[in-house]
Design an enzyme around this catalytic site. Structure first.
Site, mmCIF file in Angstrom:
data_model
loop_
_atom_site.group_PDB
_atom_site.id
_atom_site.type_symbol
_atom_site.label_atom_id
_atom_site.label_comp_id
_atom_site.label_asym_id
_atom_site.label_seq_id
_atom_site.Cartn_x
_atom_site.Cartn_y
_atom_site.Cartn_z
ATOM 1 N N LEU A 147 -62.235 -27.872 61.136
ATOM 2 C CA LEU A 147 -63.673 -27.917 60.853
ATOM 3 C C LEU A 147 -63.909 -29.300 60.296
ATOM 4 O O LEU A 147 -63.297 -29.677 59.290
ATOM 5 C CB LEU A 147 -64.053 -26.824 59.843
ATOM 6 C CG LEU A 147 -65.545 -26.696 59.503
ATOM 7 C CD1 LEU A 147 -66.341 -26.311 60.746
ATOM 8 C CD2 LEU A 147 -65.761 -25.655 58.408
ATOM 9 N N ASP A 148 -64.761 -30.086 60.943
ATOM 10 C CA ASP A 148 -64.826 -31.511 60.611
ATOM 11 C C ASP A 148 -65.237 -31.760 59.161
ATOM 12 O O ASP A 148 -65.830 -30.903 58.508
ATOM 13 C CB ASP A 148 -65.729 -32.269 61.591
ATOM 14 C CG ASP A 148 -67.187 -31.893 61.475
ATOM 15 O OD1 ASP A 148 -67.802 -32.284 60.477
ATOM 16 O OD2 ASP A 148 -67.710 -31.236 62.388
ATOM 17 N N ARG A 149 -64.921 -32.929 58.685
ATOM 18 C CA ARG A 149 -65.086 -33.281 57.272
ATOM 19 C C ARG A 149 -66.518 -33.135 56.793
ATOM 20 O O ARG A 149 -66.773 -32.750 55.648
ATOM 21 C CB ARG A 149 -64.608 -34.720 57.046
ATOM 22 C CG ARG A 149 -64.533 -35.152 55.590
ATOM 23 C CD ARG A 149 -64.016 -36.580 55.478
ATOM 24 N NE ARG A 149 -63.781 -36.948 54.094
ATOM 25 C CZ ARG A 149 -64.724 -37.412 53.273
ATOM 26 N NH1 ARG A 149 -65.959 -37.560 53.713
ATOM 27 N NH2 ARG A 149 -64.424 -37.722 52.021
#
Length: 277
Positions: A139-141
């Site tokens: 899950l992207d930053r």
């Protein structure tokens, strides 16, 4: 910039593994230890021991981090019970009784879903758990929401494979009001990363916020889909992974799955520990 909230445990690890009746599809490592099979492929063994996923094990082998009997391991190598296996110099106990754990984290913005210690914001250092675990997928930053972590390397690909069609649900906010054409194009597929995304479900909530349910997980998929149609994502929350919902969890909260949730996870992924096929 909003500070990253500290992790907050909502429960404790289960005292013992979920009871699952023995069946014909027992784990390969159990067959290995009992002598039913004489050798096992090294990446599958490392996955079953909770060292990493099978793909992660292959990467460890390629990097030279794995040795067998003091020699560098090779991809596809078969391991015998008498072999000495080390990962980054640490000896691996092949006959260790493994307790498999499944943890659900509400990842806050600012944390990266990687086990790489060179990243100061990596998810493993953030949680600082006693158990060795790794994230299932990413899950992207810049996004927040649910991410599953485990020490069960066999379950990773079973969850992530597109053909298994496991759902993930998101709440997405964009920078300007969208129209029906946007919803139609998003739901039927958008050209990104040299391919067309699979059809998906959308549910409008406001003129700038909607829910989307995906069954694939391309890199930054939702953000790229919106950008391809001229919109910018201003907030993205993953609120569900398969049967696991966020409920009242807040950023930084984490909990171990209940026995009921774990059994359902094993059933949905057709896991070797679930013999009810």
């Amino acid at each position: 910039m909003t500070p990253v909230p500290k992790p907050r445990p909502l429960n404790q690890p289960p005292a013992k593994a979920v009871e699952i009746s023995a069946g014909p599809k027992r784990r390969l490592r159990q067959q290995f230890l009992s002598g039913e099979v004489e050798t096992v492929r090294i990446n599958r063994l490392l996955a079953d021991l909770g060292i990493s996923s099978r793909r992660g094990a292959d990467e460890l082998i390629k990097s030279g981090a794995v040795t067998v009997n003091a020699e560098r391991a090779v991809l596809g190598q078969q391991i015998e019970l008498s072999d000495e296996v080390r990962v980054r110099g640490e000896k691996i106990d092949l006959d260790e009784e493994k307790r498999y754990l499944y943890l659900l984290l509400y990842k806050p913005v600012g944390i990266t879903c990687t086990t790489d210690p060179r990243r100061r914001d990596n998810i493993i250092s953030y949680l600082n758990l006693e158990e060795r675990m790794f994230p299932v997928g990413r899950l992207d930053r810049d996004s927040e929401g649910l991410i599953l972590l485990t020490n069960d390397g066999n379950i990773v690909n079973r969850i992530l494979r597109v053909e298994n069609a496991h759902e993930k649900e998101y709440i997405v906010t964009v920078n300007r009001p969208y129209d029906n054409d946007f919803l139609s194009k998003m739901s039927h597929g958008v050209e990104i990363l040299d391919q067309t995304t699979l059809p998906c479900k959308l549910k409008p909530e406001t003129d700038t916020r909607f829910r989307i349910i995906l069954r694939q997980g391309l890199n930054r998929q939702i953000r790229r889909m919106c950008e391809a149609l001229g919109y910018q994502v201003t907030k993205l929350i993953r609120c569900r992974i398969m049967h696991l919902s966020r409920g009242r969890m807040r950023p930084g909260d984490y909990r171990y799955l209940s026995a009921k949730e774990e059994l359902e996870l094993l059933r949905l992924t057709k896991h070797p520990r679930d013999d009810k096929k």
